[in-house]
Design a protein around this motif. Structure first.
Motif, short mmCIF file in Angstrom:
data_model
loop_
_atom_site.label_atom_id
_atom_site.label_comp_id
_atom_site.label_asym_id
_atom_site.label_seq_id
_atom_site.Cartn_x
_atom_site.Cartn_y
_atom_site.Cartn_z
N ALA A 168 -6.33 -3.79 -11.37
CA ALA A 168 -6.82 -5.10 -11.76
C ALA A 168 -7.69 -4.97 -13.01
O ALA A 168 -8.24 -3.92 -13.32
CB ALA A 168 -7.61 -5.73 -10.62
N ASN A 222 -1.04 -9.56 -7.72
CA ASN A 222 -1.19 -9.71 -6.27
C ASN A 222 -2.55 -10.31 -5.93
O ASN A 222 -3.34 -10.65 -6.82
CB ASN A 222 -0.95 -8.37 -5.56
CG ASN A 222 -1.98 -7.31 -5.92
OD1 ASN A 222 -3.08 -7.60 -6.41
ND2 ASN A 222 -1.63 -6.05 -5.68
N LYS A 281 0.80 -1.22 0.00
CA LYS A 281 0.00 0.00 0.00
C LYS A 281 0.83 1.27 0.00
O LYS A 281 0.35 2.33 -0.39
CB LYS A 281 -0.95 0.00 1.20
CG LYS A 281 -0.24 0.12 2.54
CD LYS A 281 -1.22 -0.02 3.73
CE LYS A 281 -2.11 1.18 3.86
NZ LYS A 281 -2.97 1.09 5.07
N GLU A 292 -4.34 -7.06 -8.90
CA GLU A 292 -3.62 -5.94 -9.49
C GLU A 292 -2.33 -6.42 -10.14
O GLU A 292 -1.77 -7.46 -9.78
CB GLU A 292 -3.31 -4.90 -8.41
CG GLU A 292 -4.53 -4.26 -7.78
CD GLU A 292 -4.18 -3.40 -6.59
OE1 GLU A 292 -4.59 -2.23 -6.55
OE2 GLU A 292 -3.48 -3.91 -5.68
N ALA A 333 -5.20 -9.08 -4.88
CA ALA A 333 -6.35 -8.29 -5.34
C ALA A 333 -6.50 -8.32 -6.85
O ALA A 333 -7.39 -7.66 -7.39
CB ALA A 333 -6.21 -6.85 -4.86
#
Length: 741
Positions: free
Chosen positions: A707, A679, A291, A683, A681
């Motif tokens: 994503a 990743n 993040k 993305e 998520a």
């Protein structure tokens, strides 16, 4: 070395302590953890942090001028404190309208506080962005002093480093101060930024004025936010690179160079000077794809276990603005462990910023000592009231020892000290004896002796910091101002087979102690974190034949030609940033799967030292003209750098933001890699690596693309051709895709 009869007396006190109190040792507390951002309990943003441990045992943090929270009032540098890095207390601002520097222009900002302690007072350096003498932007370095770490702060009547004219009617970026007390007893100020570079200036002994001629230590257009520490015979200069404040595309990172002198020259691990056009720098921290982006403008601290930590700001890529897009960046304070890998500082061994719970810095003491009131844990010491800075303290007049034993093996003993004419610390029942004498600091261990001179101006009547550490076979003793990487003297001794027993720490001589800690030394991490490694070749093109069906263009460029086993592509006066979306881009079909590594070899002669903005070529991960990540060999004013840049739409009206992260050293022939994975998520994460020989790789920052649609991967060559005739030619030897091991 103390007389044997006095040493025997100290050991006798230690023996009594061992025989009477060992059974009352308290059980160890469960380890504490922190999770970034650590300023979250009291602030939305806490940028450009600096930190110091006060005599009262608290750690005090300071930050640049900003609103502390979204929608809150603007504050003139902020203060907060903690004892355990888990709970924090906000203390208010350093300045207000009544005590801010009178010589600052009315609209001036105050940035980047650097906190120190010496001469019996706290000293804070800071940037004044505009002075009353030259209104309109003439940054200078100011200084204020205080009797306690929370103030009240009194600014001096003028700058400690005056504005620096640039010779063209303006002023260089004389910003971001960092002070260091060095082994020669002198105080040095490092200040400067992208415009003009960073220079070091000697200060007067009181630290309030500059003297002599500044020495340039970095080239312009690369570094700001200096911080310097001494370790193992080296002065480590660290500076932040690229833009601090580009919102969701901020690629700020910290790099280091080292020197045997506090005035440089500072060289990176490859021997490259930070003043070179092909600028050097060894990565200390850079973003890793989680993040946090833009980690930088940092300070260092060392905890009670001897573990170094980096305190810095970063930006949550999901909430980059304090309020509105393109307004104030939201830059909270973070902390992470520093590991020394092959002699270089690396954040979490190179893993970068953390976003999960991590062990908190070790605070307080073991061995039955209350660090804030140490006398009760020391047999032979008397309790003194202390002063406005801290206390109560422990006074030792002849011999004393801890009531409980210190750990066996590796151990660290640290205290704020007011010293008599001679003061000796005894560890391990005489295995290690450290003496601060009249003119030197000495170690005796294993039949060996090491010593270091104390500087002529060393004031033992003031509070200083004394560290005695045994880490395996290495014994270190250091005297410094406040434990912030500075020093007056350091002695080191290597003793093979050194055995340190679990017995009380003993002292001999005269001293007053405060903030005493006795702790096992933190276990060092010596292996670098894992980096991407190539596996089998999956696909690619060696440019031995015309471009095939696996290639596609966005805005074809007929000047790009495959011949003689290369793709030759003259740079064009085009770009891809902002509204200038007219550059040609050449893409290759990517392999199937969720992870791979793309590699190219590029030759691009950008010269050295002249201005040819922003000629560049390299690899690009591309969704569209307003959403891409670009790894390039690039000319940035008089520097030549490798930059991993990112552009994305940052506002609902389509306005874009661009920022970049510096990677490894630039050369006319470069190897480049982009390591790709998805990743959790979904993305798309790309990490950049560069090499100047195709063998040794420097892995740097990661950028995350959204994503959904898989980005294209390809090549680019463009930039301003002003002053270049003929234009430089980018020559690519190949583009290959490897499996990731």
């Amino acid at each position: 070395m103390p007389p044997k009869r006095f040493l025997a007396a100290a050991l006798a006190v230690a023996a009594v302590a061992t025989g009477t109190t060992a059974a009352v040792a308290a059980p160890p507390r469960p380890p504490l953890t922190t999770q970034n951002d650590i300023s979250k309990p009291f602030a939305d943003t806490f940028a450009d942090p600096s930190i110091i441990q006060g005599r009262d045992g608290y750690w005090y943090a300071y930050a640049t001028s900003d609103p502390l929270v979204a929608g809150g009032p603007f504050g003139l540098m902020h203060m907060a404190r903690t004892k355990d890095f888990g709970s924090w207390e906000y203390l208010g601002t350093v300045f207000n309208d009544s005590n801010k520097p009178a010589w600052a222009a009315p609209g001036s900002f105050f940035w980047a506080p650097d906190i120190r302690y010496f001469g019996g007072r706290y000293v804070m350096y800071f940037t004044v962005t505009d002075t009353a003498a030259n209104p309109g932007g003439d940054p200078a370095i100011g200084v204020a002093t205080a009797p306690t770490p929370r103030g009240p702060w009194t600014a001096t009547d003028g700058p400690v480093v005056a504005p620096k004219p640039d010779g063209n009617g303006g002023y260089f970026g004389n910003i971001d101060p960092a002070m260091l007390t060095a082994a020669d007893g002198k105080r040095y100020m490092y200040s400067g930024g992208f415009y003009g570079g960073i220079a070091v200036t000697e200060l007067t002994p009181d630290g309030l004025r500059s003297v002599g001629t500044p020495t340039q230590v970095t080239i312009g257009d690369r570094y700001e936010g200096a911080y310097v520490v001494y370790r193992d015979g080296w002065y480590y200069f660290m500076g932040s690179s690229s833009n601090c404040c580009a919102g969701p595309t901020t690629g700020y990172s910290v790099f280091a160079g080292r020197s045997r002198s506090p005035k440089g020259p500072f060289l990176d691990k490859d021997g490259v000077d930070l003043t070179e056009s092909r600028v050097g720098g060894t990565t200390v921290i850079t973003q890793n794809g989680n993040k946090w982006i833009g980690p930088g403008h940092h300070a260092f601290m060392t905890d009670a276990a001897g573990q170094d930590h980096i305190v810095y700001h970063a930006i949550d890529r999901a909430t980059p603005w304090l309020t509105d897009p393109f307004g104030i960046n939201r830059r909270p304070m973070l902390i992470d462990r520093i590991d020394w890998i092959d002699g270089w500082p690396r954040t979490r061994a190179g893993a970068g910023p953390s976003d999960t719970p991590q062990p908190a810095p070790t605070t307080g003491s073991g061995a039955g000592i209350d660090a804030a009131d140490p006398a009760g844990g020391i047999r032979g010491a008397t309790r003194s009231a202390g002063d406005s800075l801290g206390g109560p303290t422990a006074s030792i007049r002849v011999a004393a020892a801890t009531r409980q034993p210190a750990p066996a093996g590796s151990v660290r003993v640290e205290a704020n000290v007011k010293l008599g004419s001679s003061f000796t610390t005894v560890v391990g029942g005489g295995a290690v004896v450290v003496t601060v004498g009249r003119d030197k600091l000495s170690i005796v261990a294993g039949g060996k002796v090491a010593s270091a001179p104390l500087p002529a101006g060393f004031d033992r009547s003031q509070w200083n910091n004394l560290v005695v550490q045994v880490a395996g076979s290495t014994v270190t003793a250091r005297v410094n101002d406040a434990g912030l990487g500075d020093l007056y003297a350091e002695a080191r001794l290597e003793v093979r087979g050194l055995k340190v027993r679990s017995v009380p720490v003993a002292w001999l001589g005269t001293a007053e102690l405060d903030n005493l800690t006795v702790r096992p030394v933190a276990a060092p991490v010596r292996r670098e974190a894992a980096v991407p490694v190539t596996g089998k070749l999956l696909a690619g093109d060696e440019f031995s034949a015309p471009l095939g069906a696996q290639w596609s263009w966005v805005r074809p460029d007929a000047r790009a030609v495959v011949a003689n086993g290369n793709l030759s592509w003259p740079l064009s006066n085009t770009d891809l940033v902002g509204s200038g979306n007219n550059a040609g881009l050449l893409f290759h079909r990517t392999p199937a799967g969720t992870s791979w590594i793309a590699e190219t070899k590029l030759h691009l002669d950008l010269g050295e030292g002249d201005i040819r903005n922003y000629q560049q070529a390299g690899m690009i991960a591309y969704l569209n003209d307003d959403d891409f990540a670009r790894l390039g060999d690039v000319s940035i004013w008089r520097t030549r750098q490798t930059e991993f840049g990112r552009e994305l739409v940052a506002r609902a009206d389509g306005a874009t933001s661009y920022g970049g992260a510096a990677i490894g050293r630039q050369a006319s022939t470069m190897w480049m890699r982009l390591a790709y994975h998805r990743n959790a998520a979904g993305e798309h994460v790309y990490r950049a690596g560069t090499s100047t020989d195709g063998k040794a790789w420097t892995w740097g920052a990661s950028w995350v693309l959204p994503a959904g649609t898989t980005p294209k991967l390809g090549l680019f060559a463009h930039g301003d051709q002003t002053g270049s005739n003929p234009p430089p030619v980018a020559t690519f030897d190949y583009l290959r895709f490897y499996a990731s091991k």
